[in-house]
Motif scaffolding. Structure first.
Motif, PDB file in Angstrom:
ATOM      1  N   ILE A 164      -2.956  -6.584  10.410  1.00 55.93           N
ATOM      2  CA  ILE A 164      -2.890  -6.040   9.051  1.00 55.93           C
ATOM      3  C   ILE A 164      -1.479  -6.141   8.500  1.00 55.93           C
ATOM      4  O   ILE A 164      -1.254  -6.535   7.341  1.00 55.93           O
ATOM      5  N   ILE A 165      -0.490  -5.800   9.314  1.00 57.84           N
ATOM      6  CA  ILE A 165       0.906  -5.873   8.879  1.00 57.84           C
ATOM      7  C   ILE A 165       1.299  -7.311   8.547  1.00 57.84           C
ATOM      8  O   ILE A 165       1.924  -7.593   7.516  1.00 57.84           O
ATOM      9  N   LEU A 166       0.925  -8.238   9.412  1.00 57.69           N
ATOM     10  CA  LEU A 166       1.278  -9.642   9.210  1.00 57.69           C
ATOM     11  C   LEU A 166       0.663 -10.193   7.934  1.00 57.69           C
ATOM     12  O   LEU A 166       1.369 -10.780   7.087  1.00 57.69           O
ATOM     13  N   PHE A 167      -0.636  -9.987   7.745  1.00 65.16           N
ATOM     14  CA  PHE A 167      -1.302 -10.556   6.577  1.00 65.16           C
ATOM     15  C   PHE A 167      -0.923  -9.821   5.288  1.00 65.16           C
ATOM     16  O   PHE A 167      -0.891 -10.434   4.208  1.00 65.16           O
ATOM     17  N   TYR A 220       2.042  -8.777   4.627  1.00 70.44           N
ATOM     18  CA  TYR A 220       3.309  -9.392   4.265  1.00 70.44           C
ATOM     19  C   TYR A 220       3.093 -10.760   3.623  1.00 70.44           C
ATOM     20  O   TYR A 220       3.691 -11.084   2.588  1.00 70.44           O
ATOM     21  N   LEU A 221       2.184 -11.565   4.210  1.00 74.99           N
ATOM     22  CA  LEU A 221       1.910 -12.899   3.669  1.00 74.99           C
ATOM     23  C   LEU A 221       1.281 -12.810   2.283  1.00 74.99           C
ATOM     24  O   LEU A 221       1.654 -13.554   1.360  1.00 74.99           O
ATOM     25  N   TYR A 222       0.340 -11.886   2.096  1.00 76.80           N
ATOM     26  CA  TYR A 222      -0.317 -11.737   0.803  1.00 76.80           C
ATOM     27  C   TYR A 222       0.655 -11.236  -0.259  1.00 76.80           C
ATOM     28  O   TYR A 222       0.547 -11.594  -1.446  1.00 76.80           O
ATOM     29  N   SER A 223       1.613 -10.396   0.150  1.00 84.31           N
ATOM     30  CA  SER A 223       2.598  -9.899  -0.822  1.00 84.31           C
ATOM     31  C   SER A 223       3.499 -11.026  -1.318  1.00 84.31           C
ATOM     32  O   SER A 223       3.949 -11.004  -2.474  1.00 84.31           O
ATOM     33  N   LEU A 224       3.754 -12.030  -0.480  1.00 82.59           N
ATOM     34  CA  LEU A 224       4.539 -13.178  -0.904  1.00 82.59           C
ATOM     35  C   LEU A 224       3.763 -14.060  -1.866  1.00 82.59           C
ATOM     36  O   LEU A 224       4.330 -14.681  -2.770  1.00 82.59           O
ATOM     37  N   ALA A 225       2.448 -14.103  -1.654  1.00 84.98           N
ATOM     38  CA  ALA A 225       1.617 -14.980  -2.476  1.00 84.98           C
ATOM     39  C   ALA A 225       1.172 -14.326  -3.779  1.00 84.98           C
ATOM     40  O   ALA A 225       0.870 -15.012  -4.747  1.00 84.98           O
ATOM     41  N   ASN A 226       1.120 -12.989  -3.822  1.00 85.01           N
ATOM     42  CA  ASN A 226       0.579 -12.294  -4.980  1.00 85.01           C
ATOM     43  C   ASN A 226       1.525 -11.164  -5.395  1.00 85.01           C
ATOM     44  O   ASN A 226       1.639 -10.150  -4.693  1.00 85.01           O
ATOM     45  N   PRO A 227       2.205 -11.302  -6.543  1.00 90.49           N
ATOM     46  CA  PRO A 227       3.165 -10.279  -6.967  1.00 90.49           C
ATOM     47  C   PRO A 227       2.506  -8.938  -7.282  1.00 90.49           C
ATOM     48  O   PRO A 227       3.114  -7.898  -7.117  1.00 90.49           O
ATOM     49  N   VAL A 228       1.238  -8.953  -7.760  1.00 95.13           N
ATOM     50  CA  VAL A 228       0.542  -7.690  -8.041  1.00 95.13           C
ATOM     51  C   VAL A 228       0.305  -6.925  -6.746  1.00 95.13           C
ATOM     52  O   VAL A 228       0.522  -5.713  -6.664  1.00 95.13           O
ATOM     53  N   PHE A 229      -0.139  -7.668  -5.720  1.00 92.17           N
ATOM     54  CA  PHE A 229      -0.377  -7.035  -4.423  1.00 92.17           C
ATOM     55  C   PHE A 229       0.945  -6.509  -3.850  1.00 92.17           C
ATOM     56  O   PHE A 229       0.986  -5.424  -3.231  1.00 92.17           O
ATOM     57  N   TRP A 268       1.705  -3.289  -5.487  1.00 91.77           N
ATOM     58  CA  TRP A 268       0.891  -2.207  -4.925  1.00 91.77           C
ATOM     59  C   TRP A 268       1.462  -1.728  -3.583  1.00 91.77           C
ATOM     60  O   TRP A 268       1.490  -0.530  -3.302  1.00 91.77           O
ATOM     61  N   LEU A 269       1.873  -2.689  -2.765  1.00 90.88           N
ATOM     62  CA  LEU A 269       2.472  -2.300  -1.472  1.00 90.88           C
ATOM     63  C   LEU A 269       3.744  -1.476  -1.672  1.00 90.88           C
ATOM     64  O   LEU A 269       4.069  -0.613  -0.847  1.00 90.88           O
ATOM     65  N   GLY A 270       4.443  -1.751  -2.782  1.00 94.32           N
ATOM     66  CA  GLY A 270       5.670  -1.010  -3.049  1.00 94.32           C
ATOM     67  C   GLY A 270       5.441   0.461  -3.301  1.00 94.32           C
ATOM     68  O   GLY A 270       6.353   1.283  -3.103  1.00 94.32           O
ATOM     69  N   PHE A 271       4.202   0.809  -3.740  1.00 94.17           N
ATOM     70  CA  PHE A 271       3.897   2.219  -3.972  1.00 94.17           C
ATOM     71  C   PHE A 271       3.651   2.986  -2.670  1.00 94.17           C
ATOM     72  O   PHE A 271       3.611   4.219  -2.676  1.00 94.17           O
TER      73      PHE A 271
END
Length: 465
Positions: free
Chosen positions: A139-142, A144-153, A156-159
């Motif tokens: 979960i942690i790895l993916f 991180y990868l999804y956050s690089l690919a999607n600025p909206v995601f 959300w992680l920043g919250f």
């Protein structure tokens, strides 16, 4: 299930009490927690004399930490905790085995061995790791990868605020749970424990054959001549000791200091050598031949002369303190000499009752632990400071080195505010920094001296606004 709850509770309690805290009230609370946990898990074990003694050591040393917090009290507390946990594993084993220092690790080692022996256990542990750790890592790895690919995601992680997670706190909790595991499910390591329990304190009596008798007589002759020569030498040394004490005022302070400290070091070495030599001569056959009476008498005389040597060093130490004041080293001298005297007494018992070297090791280690534990209960820094100030032996550097344990004595004599070189002795950047961190404590690290210093400082501020 109950054991698992106790282990988890033990980890949380340990982290809550000790993480990011000084040692103080938390040591007493944790000692009581261990005792209560053992009472819940195994009441019968708690009633065993060795466990009661080690539990008493924990409580006593924790009170000393709470009252003054000397380094000796802290050391004795940790030794008492290790001893308590080791005794839970095997209360019949003597403290000279692994129990004293490695008791807390026995359950971990035992479980590793058990996993190796039982494939089903290996599968169960492996499966638990797989279904917990691996999914979390994925979960942690993916994420991180999804956050690089999607600025909206990524937004959300920043919250998600994970700042409350403290990895070091969890590590501390795991350590506490690991310790509690040894209370919940203790297991002694064989063959160390079984060998220790099965080893008697007495030498085994046996019928001697002619070759063994001849060999024993040769050793008896060697021992008789050796101990006789050592007795003569020690008598000469004692005569010179008496001459030194009678003329002690003629010696300079440096000469007296060298005589006291050199006498301690020499006496410790001589006592250890005496014990070893006696143990070698009386290790076996000599104990069981009729002709050993002369050697035993000479040995008892040697033990008595060594006791007189210790008495002379006690006298020199007392005279030195009377002329030049008290110090931690001089108190240490008294402790060392006391241990030497006890060592001589146990050696006497070894020869008199045909005991073996294991007895000497067990008894002297146990007595040494008790003596040092009792010594740690006293606030010697305060005692030294009070004695020296009352007898006009003022050494400001010494007074600063003894902080913070002597802070209340310095307050009483009006010298506390004059101690401006705390940074040189305690390693802090300033005296104010030390005082703020020493006095501003939470309930976990309550210390009586710190509490009184803060109380008096607040009163001074109120009276002088």
């Amino acid at each position: 299930m109950k054991k698992t709850i106790v282990i988890i509770l033990g980890g949380i309690t340990f982290a809550t009490l000790f993480y990011n805290h000084f040692l103080g009230l938390n040591t007493a609370v944790y000692a009581l927690f261990l005792i209560i946990a053992l009472a819940i898990m195994n009441t019968k074990s708690l009633l065993k004399p060795n466990i009661i003694a080690s539990a008493a050591g924990m409580i006593a040393s924790s009170i000393a930490i709470m009252m003054h917090g000397s380094g000796m009290a802290v050391m004795c507390y940790f030794l008492s905790v290790f001893l308590f946990i080791g005794m839970v594993a095997s209360s019949q084993a003597s403290i000279y085995t692994y129990n004293l220092f490695f008791g807390m690790f026995h359950d971990f080692i035992f479980n590793i061995q058990k996993i190796k022996e039982e494939p089903t256990s290996t599968y169960a542990v492996s499966q638990i790791i797989k279904i917990t750790v691996i999914p979390i890592l994925l979960i942690i790895l993916f994420s991180y990868l999804y956050s690089l690919a999607n600025p909206v995601f990524a937004e959300w992680l920043g919250f998600i605020d994970l700042s409350f997670i403290d990895g070091l706190w969890f590590f501390t909790a795991i350590l506490g749970g690991f310790i509690m595991g040894n209370i919940a499910q203790p297991n002694a390591i064989d063959p160390l424990t079984s060998n220790d329990i099965n080893t008697d304190n007495f030498l085994k009596s046996k019928e001697l054959e002619n070759p063994e008798i001849e060999k024993a007589k040769n050793e008896l002759q060697l021992g008789t001549f050796s101990i006789s020569a050592l007795n003569i030498l020690l008598v000469i040394v004692l005569i010179t000791e008496l001459m030194f004490i009678l003329n002690i005022k003629d010696f300079a302070a440096s000469e007296l200091s060298d005589a006291v400290h050199s006498g301690v070091y020499a006496s410790i070495v001589s006592i250890i050598l005496a014990v070893v030599i006696i143990a070698i001569f009386f290790r076996g056959s000599i104990n069981f031949i009729r002709e050993n009476g002369t050697l035993k008498t000479l040995t008892f005389i040697w033990i008595g002369l060594n006791s007189l040597l210790i008495a002379s060093i006690f006298t020199k130490t007392y005279l030195y303190i009377d002329q030049y004041g008290l110090s931690m080293k001089r108190i240490g001298v008294v402790v060392y000499l006391t241990l030497c005297l006890i060592g001589l007494f146990t050696t006497f018992l070894k020869v008199q009752h045909r005991l073996n070297f294991v007895y000497l090791w067990r008894r002297n280690l146990a007595v040494s632990f008790v003596i040092i534990s009792i010594f740690s209960l006293f606030n010697w820094s305060a005692i030294v400071t009070d004695y020296n100030l009352n007898n006009d032996f003022v050494d400001h550097k010494q007074l600063e080195r003894l902080l913070p344990q002597n802070a209340l004595i310095l307050k009483k004599h009006g010298l506390y505010d004059d101690a401006q070189e705390l940074n040189n002795t305690l390693g802090y950047s300033s005296a104010r920094y030390w005082e703020e961190h020493f006095t501003n404590r939470q309930w976990q690290d309550f210390n009586y001296i710190a509490y009184q210093i803060k109380k008096e400082n607040n009163r001074d501020v109120q009276s002088n606004p």
